[in-house]
Design a protein around this motif. Structure first.
Motif, PDB file in Angstrom:
ATOM      1  N   GLU A  89      -2.753  11.938  33.354  1.00  0.00           N
ATOM      2  CA  GLU A  89      -2.107  13.311  33.808  1.00  0.00           C
ATOM      3  C   GLU A  89      -1.762  14.937  32.631  1.00  0.00           C
ATOM      4  OE1 GLU A  89       1.182  10.214  32.980  1.00  0.00           O
ATOM      5  OE2 GLU A  89      -0.612  10.268  33.648  1.00  0.00           O
ATOM      6  N   THR A  90      -1.210  14.194  31.827  1.00  0.00           N
ATOM      7  CA  THR A  90      -1.054  15.231  30.767  1.00  0.00           C
ATOM      8  C   THR A  90      -2.239  16.919  30.542  1.00  0.00           C
ATOM      9  OG1 THR A  90      -1.744  14.769  28.735  1.00  0.00           O
ATOM     10  CG2 THR A  90       0.787  14.239  30.098  1.00  0.00           C
ATOM     11  N   GLY A  91      -3.753  16.150  30.541  1.00  0.00           N
ATOM     12  CA  GLY A  91      -4.686  16.142  29.773  1.00  0.00           C
ATOM     13  C   GLY A  91      -4.489  16.349  28.026  1.00  0.00           C
ATOM     14  N   LEU A  92      -3.433  15.584  27.702  1.00  0.00           N
ATOM     15  CA  LEU A  92      -3.582  15.631  26.388  1.00  0.00           C
ATOM     16  C   LEU A  92      -4.863  15.172  25.505  1.00  0.00           C
ATOM     17  CD1 LEU A  92       0.222  14.977  25.359  1.00  0.00           C
ATOM     18  CD2 LEU A  92      -1.235  16.839  25.108  1.00  0.00           C
ATOM     19  N   SER A  93      -5.591  13.939  26.689  1.00  0.00           N
ATOM     20  CA  SER A  93      -6.088  13.346  26.762  1.00  0.00           C
ATOM     21  C   SER A  93      -7.796  13.798  26.026  1.00  0.00           C
ATOM     22  CB  SER A  93      -6.374  11.555  26.457  1.00  0.00           C
ATOM     23  OG  SER A  93      -6.644  11.897  28.447  1.00  0.00           O
ATOM     24  N   LEU A  94      -8.171  14.293  26.902  1.00  0.00           N
ATOM     25  CA  LEU A  94      -9.389  15.508  27.199  1.00  0.00           C
ATOM     26  C   LEU A  94      -9.991  16.079  25.715  1.00  0.00           C
ATOM     27  CD1 LEU A  94      -8.249  17.536  29.910  1.00  0.00           C
ATOM     28  CD2 LEU A  94     -10.154  15.754  30.539  1.00  0.00           C
ATOM     29  N   LEU A 153       0.672   1.148  22.848  1.00  0.00           N
ATOM     30  CA  LEU A 153      -0.550   1.864  23.291  1.00  0.00           C
ATOM     31  C   LEU A 153       0.179   2.934  24.010  1.00  0.00           C
ATOM     32  CD1 LEU A 153      -3.044  -0.644  24.019  1.00  0.00           C
ATOM     33  CD2 LEU A 153      -3.042  -0.046  21.930  1.00  0.00           C
ATOM     34  N   ASN A 154      -0.744   4.262  24.147  1.00  0.00           N
ATOM     35  CA  ASN A 154      -0.265   5.673  25.126  1.00  0.00           C
ATOM     36  C   ASN A 154      -1.620   5.649  26.341  1.00  0.00           C
ATOM     37  OD1 ASN A 154      -2.318   6.346  23.234  1.00  0.00           O
ATOM     38  ND2 ASN A 154      -1.294   8.754  23.066  1.00  0.00           N
ATOM     39  N   GLN A 155      -1.566   6.099  26.796  1.00  0.00           N
ATOM     40  CA  GLN A 155      -2.786   5.793  28.111  1.00  0.00           C
ATOM     41  C   GLN A 155      -4.668   6.074  27.104  1.00  0.00           C
ATOM     42  OE1 GLN A 155      -2.259   7.967  31.615  1.00  0.00           O
ATOM     43  NE2 GLN A 155      -4.329   8.467  32.113  1.00  0.00           N
ATOM     44  N   ARG A 156      -4.660   7.020  25.932  1.00  0.00           N
ATOM     45  CA  ARG A 156      -5.294   7.457  25.433  1.00  0.00           C
ATOM     46  C   ARG A 156      -6.073   6.104  25.103  1.00  0.00           C
ATOM     47  NH1 ARG A 156      -9.355   8.035  25.011  1.00  0.00           N
ATOM     48  NH2 ARG A 156     -10.542   9.302  22.882  1.00  0.00           N
ATOM     49  N   VAL A 179      -2.070   1.742  31.639  1.00  0.00           N
ATOM     50  CA  VAL A 179      -0.919   2.314  31.000  1.00  0.00           C
ATOM     51  C   VAL A 179      -0.857   3.805  30.617  1.00  0.00           C
ATOM     52  CG1 VAL A 179      -0.300   3.030  28.517  1.00  0.00           C
ATOM     53  CG2 VAL A 179      -1.038   0.546  29.258  1.00  0.00           C
ATOM     54  N   LYS A 180      -0.007   4.452  31.295  1.00  0.00           N
ATOM     55  CA  LYS A 180      -0.488   5.977  31.890  1.00  0.00           C
ATOM     56  C   LYS A 180       0.732   6.798  30.945  1.00  0.00           C
ATOM     57  CE  LYS A 180      -3.311   4.618  35.771  1.00  0.00           C
ATOM     58  NZ  LYS A 180      -4.524   5.317  35.386  1.00  0.00           N
ATOM     59  N   GLY A 181      -0.076   7.874  30.902  1.00  0.00           N
ATOM     60  CA  GLY A 181       1.153   8.832  29.793  1.00  0.00           C
ATOM     61  C   GLY A 181       0.646   8.799  28.273  1.00  0.00           C
ATOM     62  N   GLN A 182       1.341  10.194  27.965  1.00  0.00           N
ATOM     63  CA  GLN A 182       1.509  10.388  27.021  1.00  0.00           C
ATOM     64  C   GLN A 182       1.709   8.621  25.686  1.00  0.00           C
ATOM     65  OE1 GLN A 182       2.957  11.772  23.835  1.00  0.00           O
ATOM     66  NE2 GLN A 182       4.917  12.890  26.162  1.00  0.00           N
ATOM     67  N   GLU A 183       3.581   8.452  26.539  1.00  0.00           N
ATOM     68  CA  GLU A 183       3.997   7.150  25.723  1.00  0.00           C
ATOM     69  C   GLU A 183       4.035   6.634  24.884  1.00  0.00           C
ATOM     70  OE1 GLU A 183       4.890   8.458  28.355  1.00  0.00           O
ATOM     71  OE2 GLU A 183       6.211  10.445  27.928  1.00  0.00           O
TER      72      GLU A 183
END
Length: 799
Positions: free
Chosen positions: A235-240, A580-583, A593-597
């Motif tokens: 949902e953050t878009g950080l993993s695009l 793990l993070n979501q990525r 696993v959701k989110g960048q944490e």
């Protein structure tokens, strides 16, 4: 040994190099081995007939593998060749000898032989005089320098990052023999001393705003073609794949302007795109931009200004809800499906680079942390009196030199301050000069271990309490002792029952113990190499800067959890959990696993476990464009079982890359490679280990095929043991816990001592392994075994 500099030169009456002798000494410790083992008559009855029947064909005068066993005719011969005795026991224990093509002994017979040989080795460990080897003078490496000035003076920048890279030896960059001194490094020390001192006393001088420009990991060419790439989305878009991730060192506290320029276009009728700037994983700014339509000019930009503290920070620019608001006619995938694909080319839009400009509104003056370090009793009003000046410089010198200081040493620093004041400058200016003198002293730059008051007739004796405290702090923290550890040394309490163990356990719980993860773990597991490893961008489109950062973070958190939770070191082999993070979870195919944490995740039901199947290790042990069973097998032999293969001959032909995955599989190519008898000796050990990991591609993702070829992940070791896949490999390794613990203790002891291990260090490694086995192989038991060992605690005088 005599301390020498390459082309050393005099430095303005503040640096004089001294010749010092360093040493380390050993005292054998009691073993729990069976005291009846090693009875010499039993050797003639049990061992000698076994060697004669199964070993002498190869290991008599022919000395295959440079090993002769026919010389074991009496106890003295075994004592002189104790390393060979241990090697023979290990080979028989692991069924590596006799070769499987030869007649094999009965299991009970082999077990009796191994028990006798192990007992003999244990008895000699207790009886033979210790030889710890001589310590080599050790310069602070870059990490140690940065950490030490941080803890000494409270500065937040990293001056040693500008130093020349440290040379490595035995796999680590803190090895004394490899840490030479050059004129270029000496000049860096002088410049750093001045900058550190002035920053601590006055704060960073006012800086003019400067621009630092960061380009993304991918290049524009990778996005210039219409092609489909897979990607993961949270949902953050950080993993695009288009998100930009960088790390930057901010020199001072202040405001900084961050600007990103975008390239690409969007379909006609698309709504404005939401973008976000992130600092250390937290959203700092969000806005909307209307991208150009196909054929229009690129160059939209977005910027914002934020207050950023000094230090290293992770900066990101990402797209939010990238596909929401698209026209109804658009038929592409929705990122909310978690794993999708997108056409990269005509309708791609992504940040080209990130500019950081600043500082603005710089915070001036010394930091509160620096003032506390320099003036622990509070900064005096006005110019301090003579007594206060002496207390200030004496306290700093004691910490910088990591020992009590003499009156003469304090006098020199006080005189430096007085000299500056007599010239009309302030006390603060004089204090800067005194601190610079400290920072370029050999007693700061080198870990100088002065011989304690000991009986000179005994060349082996314990090191001093302050030297022990220093060894301990640089082992666990890569930095100087803190106040509590120094106080224990001042009071001569470190060797009192329970005190040293209590300090070790306290230090392992301290956040500064992260230095073991970064400086030991990063080199042992080779994850430092991940920063410069560049997989084929066209072939592995899912490998982005964010993926790289997530991979390293997983391994660091895994290692840190073993330390902080005092878990078994065997978790490195088969721990059934990770972080793990979501990525990374979606990269691994693990749902939920959701989110960048990052958070702890159970690996039950997955093909992963331990460090062998972590993407960081799998990536650095691969080539840029393909996996390598050879590299992965060698990595295991080097770092897991401590049995490195010999370097390959110079005339070994390369694999034919053009046929891989097409007409022939990688496994078939390597089988042809091993047909060469010269190659087979090492490759028969390496390749099966690497084949077990072939279901993981060159960036650590699971795969079913290698191109058109089906994957065969079975393996068979030279001793006849066979296994299948990563799970089977972990089972094989876990079946001999002492072998891995022995390897881990060997590596960690090398790091702790700052020198390569010699054959006479083997008893120490064996003792550490035995003691840790009695404590379920806990991490703390290995560390305590090292800290309590003779090489760590003792000193051997130079002849």
């Amino acid at each position: 040994m005599r301390l020498q500099f390459k082309n050393s030169f005099a430095i303005a009456a503040v640096l004089s190099l001294v010749s010092v002798c360093f040493a380390a000494v050993a005292a054998a410790e009691e073993s729990t081995a069976n005291p009846s083992s090693g009875d010499w008559p039993q050797f003639s009855k049990i061992v000698q007939p076994f060697l004669s029947k199964y070993c002498f064909d190869c290991h008599d005068q022919t000395a295959k593998g440079d090993v002769r066993l026919d010389q074991f005719q009496d106890e003295h011969a075994l004592i002189d060749r104790l390393e060979t005795v241990e090697q023979a026991a290990n080979m028989v224990r692991r069924h590596a000898m006799p070769p499987k093509k030869r007649e094999q002994p009965e299991a009970g017979q082999a077990k009796e032989v191994v028990a006798w040989l192990d007992g003999f080795v244990a008895k000699m460990d207790r009886k033979l005089p210790a030889n710890p080897g001589r310590s080599i003078v050790r310069r602070l490496n870059r990490a140690e320098y940065n950490n030490t000035v941080r803890d000494l003076l409270g500065v937040s920048f990293r001056p040693a990052d500008d130093f020349p890279p440290d040379d490595s030896g035995y796999g680590f960059d803190n090895i004394g023999a490899a840490l030479s001194m050059s004129p270029a490094l000496m000049e860096k020390y002088l410049a750093a001393a001045e900058k550190v001192a002035r920053t601590a006393v006055f704060g960073v001088e006012r800086m003019q705003p400067e621009r630092v420009s960061h380009e993304p990991y991918f290049v524009a060419d990778a996005f210039s073609k219409n092609r489909t790439v897979k990607f993961d989305y949270d949902e953050t878009g950080l993993s695009l794949p288009s998100a930009l991730h960088v790390t930057q060192q901010f020199p001072v506290d202040g405001k900084y302007k961050m600007r990103t320029i975008f390239r690409g276009s969007r379909p006609v009728g698309a709504d404005p795109v939401e973008i976000a700037f992130w600092i250390d994983g937290r959203m700092a700014y969000q806005t909307k931009i209307t991208p150009p339509r196909s054929g229009e000019m690129n160059g939209q930009w977005a910027e914002f200004t934020a207050q950023v503290p000094a230090g290293e920070h992770w900066l990101s620019v990402s797209l939010l809800k990238m596909y929401e608001g698209l026209p109804q006619a658009y038929k592409g995938p929705k990122p909310s499906s978690v794993v999708g694909s997108a056409r990269i080319g005509a309708d791609a839009w992504f940040p080209m680079y990130l500019d950081v400009v600043g500082p603005y509104e710089q915070v001036m003056g010394p930091s509160e942390e620096s003032l506390k370090k320099i003036f622990p009793n509070g900064r005096p009003q006005g110019t301090p009196d003579a007594k206060s000046i002496r207390e200030i410089v004496s306290n700093l010198a004691r910490q910088a030199y990591r020992r009590p200081v003499s009156d003469e040493e304090v006098d020199e620093l006080v005189k430096a301050i007085a000299m500056v004041q007599s010239a009309g400058d302030s006390f603060d200016e004089g204090l800067c000069i005194a601190i610079q003198k400290l920072l370029i002293s050999p007693y700061f730059l080198y870990r100088v271990e002065r011989a304690p008051n000991a009986d000179k007739s005994k060349p082996i004796h314990p090191i001093g309490q302050h030297e022990l405290a220093t060894r301990l702090s640089y082992f666990l923290w890569s930095s100087m002792p803190d106040e509590e550890l120094s106080r224990c040394a001042d009071e001569q309490k470190l060797r009192e029952p329970g005190v040293l163990e209590a300090q070790v356990r306290r230090m392992l719980k301290d956040p500064k113990a992260a230095a073991i993860v970064e400086n030991f773990g990063g080199q042992w597991l080779l994850t430092r190499a991940l920063e410069s490893h560049v997989p084929d961008r066209a072939k592995f489109t899912e490998f982005t800067d964010y993926t790289r950062m997530s991979m390293k973070k997983e391994t660091d958190l895994f290692f840190q959890s073993i330390i902080s939770d005092d878990r078994s070191v065997l978790d490195f082999l088969d721990g059934n959990y990770t972080f793990l993070n979501q990525r990374l979870a979606e990269f691994y195919g693990i749902p939920g696993v959701k989110g960048q944490e990052f958070r702890k995740v159970d690996l039950a039901g997955t093909p992963r476990g331990g460090v062998l199947t972590q993407a960081s290790v799998l990536t650095v042990s691969s080539y840029a464009n393909r996996t390598s069973p050879v590299l992965r097998g060698k990595w295991i032999l080097d770092n897991i079982v401590n049995s490195p293969p010999k370097p390959p001959p110079a005339d070994v032909p390369n694999l034919d890359e053009s046929t891989l995955g097409k007409s022939v599989s990688l496994r078939e190519q390597l089988e042809k490679h091993r047909a060469n008898a010269t190659c087979a000796a090492c490759h028969s050990r390496m390749d099966p280990l690497g084949f077990a990991l072939e279901h993981f591609d060159a960036i650590g993702q699971w795969r079913e095929t290698d191109g058109a070829a089906a994957i065969d992940d079975s393996g068979s070791l030279p001793d006849g043991r066979s296994f299948k896949g990563a799970a089977g490999l972990r089972e094989i390794l876990r079946a001999d816990p002492d072998a891995f613990t022995d390897c881990f203790a060997d590596k960690l002891l090398t790091y702790a001592l700052g020198r390569g291990l010699e054959p006479f260090d083997r008893p120490t490694v064996r003792q550490i392994t035995r003691k840790s086995a009695a404590d379920n192989y806990r991490f703390s038991s290995v560390v305590l075994g090292i800290v309590e060992s003779a090489p760590f605690q003792m000193q051997k005088d130079a002849p």
